[in-house]
Write an enzyme that holds these catalytic residues in place. Structure first.
Site, PDB file in Angstrom:
ATOM      1  N   TRP A  31       0.834  -1.206   0.000  1.00 14.76           N
ATOM      2  CA  TRP A  31       0.000   0.000   0.000  1.00 14.76           C
ATOM      3  C   TRP A  31       0.869   1.257   0.000  1.00 14.76           C
ATOM      4  CZ3 TRP A  31      -5.383   0.870   0.552  1.00 14.76           C
ATOM      5  CH2 TRP A  31      -6.164  -0.285   0.556  1.00 14.76           C
ATOM      6  N   PHE A  64      -0.957  -5.651   7.587  1.00 13.20           N
ATOM      7  CA  PHE A  64      -1.540  -6.733   8.376  1.00 13.20           C
ATOM      8  C   PHE A  64      -0.834  -8.062   8.102  1.00 13.20           C
ATOM      9  CE2 PHE A  64      -4.717  -9.962   9.422  1.00 13.20           C
ATOM     10  CZ  PHE A  64      -5.140  -9.532  10.672  1.00 13.20           C
ATOM     11  N   GLY A  90     -11.392   7.055   8.142  1.00  7.12           N
ATOM     12  CA  GLY A  90     -12.547   7.435   8.936  1.00  7.12           C
ATOM     13  C   GLY A  90     -13.174   6.311   9.736  1.00  7.12           C
ATOM     14  N   THR A  91     -12.507   5.160   9.812  1.00  8.95           N
ATOM     15  CA  THR A  91     -13.057   4.016  10.549  1.00  8.95           C
ATOM     16  C   THR A  91     -12.019   3.486  11.532  1.00  8.95           C
ATOM     17  OG1 THR A  91     -12.240   2.313   9.027  1.00  8.95           O
ATOM     18  CG2 THR A  91     -14.344   3.373   8.448  1.00  8.95           C
ATOM     19  N   HIS A  93     -10.551   0.816  11.462  1.00 11.65           N
ATOM     20  CA  HIS A  93      -9.640  -0.092  10.765  1.00 11.65           C
ATOM     21  C   HIS A  93      -8.181   0.267  11.037  1.00 11.65           C
ATOM     22  CE1 HIS A  93      -7.624  -1.712   7.053  1.00 11.65           C
ATOM     23  NE2 HIS A  93      -8.313  -2.764   7.436  1.00 11.65           N
TER      24      HIS A  93
END
Length: 161
Positions: A31, A64, A90-91, A93
């Site tokens: 990422w 992860f 925004g979560t 996560h």
């Protein structure tokens, strides 16, 4: 910048005969390509500075997945470095991935006795990642620092094996 007060570890003060004999693996998430490219370049530069011309590099999808890959690599290498980037969204996560990666990599190091350099950036913004990626204009080079820390620890631990 959070790097204030960090120790200055100079690879040139380590014995090249020791560091060049170490087997180093780098596991890198995929990422945030620009930031990851900077982290990986810094890590490879540090390996070269230590006399390790060709460390093993393994790419995984995200941060992860770093612990499971590091655990496998720790069976075959003297030091492992994990590189990744997690940017807050925004979560919740963000918290889950950061905690899983951090605790997982800590477990790998403690359970195997193999140093795992922590080059996982946990950032609120993309700019924070860019500032730490070792890119032109970056304030820090966390990929280089992670390899330096892992190799310095591996050399120290070899004195007690």
């Amino acid at each position: 910048m959070s790097g204030h007060g960090a120790p200055e570890i100079d690879l040139t003060t380590l014995n090249p005969a020791e560091t060049s004999q170490l087997k180093l693996a780098i596991v890198a998430a995929s990422w945030h390509t620009q930031i990851m490219d900077g982290l990986l370049d810094g890590a490879l530069r540090a390996a070269k500075d230590a006399g390790i011309s060709e460390p093993t590099v393994l790419r995984v999808p995200g941060s992860f997945e770093l612990p499971v890959a590091a655990a496998r690599l720790a069976k075959h290498f003297d030091a492992v470095v994990a590189l990744g980037v997690v940017i807050r969204g925004g979560t919740p996560h963000f918290e889950y991935v950061c905690e899983a990666a951090t605790m997982g990599l800590t477990d790998v190091s403690v359970n195997t006795g193999v140093p795992v350099g922590f080059g996982v950036l946990t950032c609120d913004t993309e700019q924070q990642g860019l500032d730490r990626a070792g890119l032109p204009g970056s304030k820090e080079d966390k990929g280089h620092e992670a390899v330096t820390a892992a190799l310095a620890t591996a050399v120290t631990l070899k004195q007690y094996s």
